[in-house]
Design an enzyme around this catalytic site. Structure first.
Site, short mmCIF file in Angstrom:
data_model
loop_
_atom_site.label_atom_id
_atom_site.label_comp_id
_atom_site.label_asym_id
_atom_site.label_seq_id
_atom_site.Cartn_x
_atom_site.Cartn_y
_atom_site.Cartn_z
N ARG A 83 14.17 27.29 19.15
CA ARG A 83 14.57 28.31 20.12
C ARG A 83 13.44 29.27 20.47
O ARG A 83 13.68 30.38 20.95
CB ARG A 83 15.83 29.07 19.65
CG ARG A 83 17.00 28.12 19.36
CD ARG A 83 18.32 28.82 19.26
NE ARG A 83 18.73 29.45 20.51
CZ ARG A 83 19.25 28.81 21.56
NH1 ARG A 83 19.41 27.50 21.51
NH2 ARG A 83 19.60 29.46 22.63
N LEU A 84 12.22 28.85 20.28
CA LEU A 84 11.05 29.63 20.69
C LEU A 84 10.64 29.13 22.08
O LEU A 84 9.65 28.43 22.25
CB LEU A 84 9.92 29.48 19.67
CG LEU A 84 10.26 30.00 18.26
CD1 LEU A 84 9.13 29.73 17.29
CD2 LEU A 84 10.60 31.49 18.31
#
Length: 200
Positions: free
Chosen positions: A177-178
Site C-alpha cells: 500500500r505504498l
C-alpha cells in the site's frame, strides 16, 4: 522531481490518453467509464458513472441530457470532478475543474455517430424524472422513430460538457500500500502546471 515510467512526461493529458489506451487493451468493460461527481443546490454531492468520450488537448469531454440532475448541477456550479479507475492496471486518475457546454458542431458530430436507437432515446428520455413504466418509454421511442425519421437532429437539451481541469492526480498501486501519487495543479487553465509527489 523524478517521474519516470508510466508517470513520465510534461503533458498530463498525454499521460491520461496513454493510460486510457492501455486500459482499452486490458479492462474488461467500459475502460472510459468515469465516476462523475457534482453537488446540488444544498451542497450535497451526487456521483454516477458516465462514459468519457474524448480527451482533448486541454479538456475532458462527456455527453448527457442538460436537464438531467447532473446537467442542472453542472450548469448551476460550473464545476465537477471525476475519477477513472482501472482494476486491470491498478491505476486511477482523479480530475477536478471548471465545466462548460459543448453544444456546437462537435456535439452534433458525436450525436450523429451514435446508434439510431440511442439518438431517439436521447429525445424520448426525460432523464432523472419519474417514469411510469419502461413500456411507456419504449413506446415513446417508437413514436419518435416515426416522427423524427432515421436521421434525427440532436435535441437542444442534449449535448456535451467539457471539463477543463485545474487539478489532476495520477495514482498507481504500490506494494504494501505504498502507492505512487503525483498531483498536477494550476491556478487557471492558461497557467503552468505544478507537479507534486504525494504520500500514499
Amino acid at each position: 522531481m523524478e517521474r519516470d515510467g508510466i508517470f513520465a512526461g510534461e503533458d498530463p493529458f498525454a499521460i491520461a490518453r496513454s493510460w486510457l489506451q492501455e486500459a482499452t487493451e486490458s479492462e474488461l468493460n467500459d475502460p472510459n467509464a468515469i465516476a462523475l461527481s457534482t453537488v446540488d443546490e444544498a451542497g450535497l454531492p451526487n456521483v454516477r458513472i458516465v462514459l468519457l468520450k474524448d480527451i482533448e488537448a486541454d479538456a475532458f469531454v462527456f455527453y448527457t441530457n442538460y436537464d438531467s440532475a447532473k446537467g442542472r448541477e453542472i450548469t448551476a456550479s460550473g464545476k465537477a470532478a471525476f475519477v477513472m479507475h482501472w482494476k486491470s492496471l491498478h491505476r486511477q486518475i482523479r480530475v477536478r475543474g471548471n465545466v462548460s457546454r459543448e453544444d456546437g458542431e462537435v456535439a452534433d458530430r458525436y450525436y450523429k455517430s451514435r446508434a439510431l436507437q440511442s439518438r431517439l432515446g436521447a429525445w424520448a428520455s426525460k432523464q432523472s424524472q419519474p417514469l411510469d413504466s419502461r413500456a411507456k418509454l419504449m413506446a415513446d421511442v417508437a413514436k419518435l422513430g416515426v416522427t423524427k425519421g432515421t436521421d434525427p437532429d440532436r435535441p437542444p437539451f442534449w449535448g456535451g460538457f467539457r471539463l477543463v481541469p485545474i487539478e489532476m492526480e495520477f495514482w498507481a498501486d504500490g506494494a504494501f500500500r505504498l502507492h505512487d501519487r503525483f498531483r498536477w495543479t494550476r491556478v487557471e487553465a492558461d497557467t503552468d502546471w505544478t507537479v507534486t509527489r504525494l504520500n500514499p
